[in-house]
Design a protein around this motif. Sequence first.
Motif, mmCIF file in Angstrom:
data_model
loop_
_atom_site.group_PDB
_atom_site.id
_atom_site.type_symbol
_atom_site.label_atom_id
_atom_site.label_comp_id
_atom_site.label_asym_id
_atom_site.label_seq_id
_atom_site.Cartn_x
_atom_site.Cartn_y
_atom_site.Cartn_z
ATOM 1 N N ALA A 341 -2.046 -10.887 12.950
ATOM 2 C CA ALA A 341 -1.550 -10.794 11.433
ATOM 3 C C ALA A 341 -2.672 -11.297 10.432
ATOM 4 C CB ALA A 341 -0.255 -11.708 11.362
ATOM 5 N N ASP A 342 -3.055 -10.751 9.675
ATOM 6 C CA ASP A 342 -4.295 -11.143 8.939
ATOM 7 C C ASP A 342 -3.676 -12.049 7.635
ATOM 8 O OD1 ASP A 342 -6.720 -11.332 7.442
ATOM 9 O OD2 ASP A 342 -6.712 -9.057 7.029
ATOM 10 N N LEU A 343 -3.990 -13.290 7.786
ATOM 11 C CA LEU A 343 -3.468 -14.232 6.868
ATOM 12 C C LEU A 343 -4.776 -15.100 6.120
ATOM 13 C CD1 LEU A 343 -0.575 -15.595 8.822
ATOM 14 C CD2 LEU A 343 -0.323 -13.681 7.209
ATOM 15 N N ILE A 430 6.454 -12.491 9.181
ATOM 16 C CA ILE A 430 5.203 -12.223 8.590
ATOM 17 C C ILE A 430 4.151 -11.860 9.778
ATOM 18 C CG2 ILE A 430 2.958 -13.892 8.330
ATOM 19 C CD1 ILE A 430 5.055 -15.876 6.848
ATOM 20 N N GLU A 433 4.850 -7.864 9.468
ATOM 21 C CA GLU A 433 4.505 -7.074 8.218
ATOM 22 C C GLU A 433 3.017 -7.511 7.913
ATOM 23 O OE1 GLU A 433 6.521 -7.964 4.543
ATOM 24 O OE2 GLU A 433 8.469 -7.959 5.327
ATOM 25 N N CYS A 434 2.440 -8.433 8.260
ATOM 26 C CA CYS A 434 1.058 -8.729 8.114
ATOM 27 C C CYS A 434 0.021 -8.104 9.220
ATOM 28 C CB CYS A 434 0.565 -10.082 7.819
ATOM 29 S SG CYS A 434 1.832 -10.890 6.551
ATOM 30 N N THR A 437 -1.554 -5.159 7.107
ATOM 31 C CA THR A 437 -1.935 -5.312 5.878
ATOM 32 C C THR A 437 -2.222 -6.834 5.590
ATOM 33 O OG1 THR A 437 -1.658 -5.054 3.351
ATOM 34 C CG2 THR A 437 0.055 -5.606 4.671
ATOM 35 N N SER A 438 -3.265 -7.190 5.031
ATOM 36 C CA SER A 438 -3.831 -8.395 4.718
ATOM 37 C C SER A 438 -2.541 -9.192 3.855
ATOM 38 C CB SER A 438 -5.061 -8.606 4.116
ATOM 39 O OG SER A 438 -5.321 -10.102 3.612
ATOM 40 N N CYS A 439 -2.014 -10.471 4.006
ATOM 41 C CA CYS A 439 -1.098 -10.955 3.279
ATOM 42 C C CYS A 439 -1.606 -12.561 2.787
ATOM 43 C CB CYS A 439 0.082 -11.346 4.279
ATOM 44 S SG CYS A 439 1.032 -10.017 4.635
ATOM 45 N N ARG A 443 2.611 -13.000 -1.009
ATOM 46 C CA ARG A 443 3.690 -12.601 -0.111
ATOM 47 C C ARG A 443 4.205 -13.316 1.008
ATOM 48 N NH1 ARG A 443 7.061 -9.371 0.235
ATOM 49 N NH2 ARG A 443 7.283 -8.109 2.165
ATOM 50 N N ILE A 444 3.614 -14.272 1.423
ATOM 51 C CA ILE A 444 4.204 -15.190 2.444
ATOM 52 C C ILE A 444 5.493 -15.793 1.833
ATOM 53 C CG2 ILE A 444 4.062 -17.268 3.742
ATOM 54 C CD1 ILE A 444 1.249 -16.446 4.374
#
Length: 561
Positions: A341-343, A430, A433-434, A437-439, A443-444
């Motif tokens: 996940a891209d956070l 999270i 969804e992430c 796409t980058s969140c 968005r978090i």
Amino acid sequence: MKRIVSLLILLILVASFFVGYKSSKRTKELVIDVSTLSSSNISLTSYLENSAAFEYSSAVEMLFLENGTIRTNETLILKTVGNASTAKVAISYLYPLIKIRNLRLENAELVNASISQGKDIIYLTFEPQKDKVEITLEYELNWRDILPSGLGSLGLLINQSTKNKEEVLLAPMYFPSVAIRGTKRGNTLLIKLPKEWWAFVVDSSSYAPWELVDSKLSGKQRILHFEQRNSNFPLIFIGKFNRFTRTVRLHEKSVNITIYMPVNESEKGNVTLLQVESIVRTFSQWYGIYPYDHLDIVVSRLAKPHAGLNIGKGVIIVSGRGFDVWLLSHEISHSWFGSYADLGKISESLATFSAMAYVLTHSEDVPSNFLDISENLSMMERNVSLAKAYKSSLSLQKMYPIVYRKGGFVFRSLQFVLGNETFFEGLRQIVRECHYTSCGLKRIQEIFENVSNQDLDWFFEEWFYSAKVPDYEVKNFTIVQNNGKYLLSFELIDRNNFTMPLEVKVETDRENIVRVLWIKGEARITIECEGKPLAVILDPHEWMINENKEYQIDGVKIVVE
């Protein structure tokens, strides 16, 4: 009869001539002696102008010997694009560390070859004779002559002043660099090692692992075949390790866990393997099933003490000096937060939370001041909010107390507010969804609001967008004894006006009482006790960062944890 024999001989000679001619036309190979090239003063920038363009790929074969020698054969395969008849290639290398043994040009007519005055750039001008041209470079270097430098941000992990006879990290600077007009389509890398050694290859810019296509033993050699599609140079990590492996079943999925342990620390291998399995199982319950089919953890002698890096897609490097459950759980959690996940920098906050949560729930010997240490570290940098730190280019020294320590603690506070079930469902959402796409922080917040069906704007404003923390103080403290019981009453004021649930613990000479109260800036608290109150402790389980203090009122100890 003699005429017939002579005629047959003549025909054979003619046929041999044409076969030989076709063979030479097919191979058309020229060997260039680099040591005899004349020097030139060419500008590399202007040299490639008006050159033919290519689509090209590289195939590299590297032989690592026990004495430290690396013998490399690199072939560039060039496919012409466009109509230009003359092509130019510049090959840069680290002279005299890299020794060029041979340079071959195939399917092209050499126009000119020269070398820079510093003997570190070879210039080739040639005319392609076929659609596909091959340039093969044979060279040597000895990795025991070099330090692990030129690593970019990976240098934060590696001690660049340390050499080790059984481990090396080779940056792109230690391999020839080819300048050419065109587009690179892919790389293949074949590494041949002594069978006790292993290699890991990552992209030098993104640090994503190259794909390991094949691994096999051939006699006393280990042969590893890697591939990568983009044009970036590899960063090669090799070492002599003992391997400890285990296959973990997670519902319908099998995950192969491998620990690469330095030979002199092999006694830790099985213990580490069990720790890693426990972490993977726990995080798979909290965050969803581990996202990859393997997890390779390399315990490095070159890494700085207590340092680690999750390269991504199931490869982690941790320091052999001071690696523990905290470091392992932090880096393994990046398999969900950061790799899958891209956070952005928020991943570091969640990794720190993960390490805190795992240590608190699974370690047998948690120090009594474990959370105090984290809280104190998070207070070292007080002037920058988390939201600002996530978007700023801060030094690691400034970022660590905010993004890592405070961020981890703030997610622990959110866990307290939402409860375990809702909080971990939010984290699983999270991850889902992430991945695609980058969140960011907004968005978090939306994800946690959706799973909790709550407006959490107050929490995010206080904890993420403000640099302040609660500052609790007890006032108007009274104790009234009646019918053998004690009625304790006091006002609780937060100087920074936070809205938060707060645990209040009252210790008496007969019992301990814990209440959870919502404090919106201030509140009045009344608690009936069977025994005489001895102490009032605010936030006894340290669910949040606050201003810690200790004092007495009327002989009763007041503690803010």
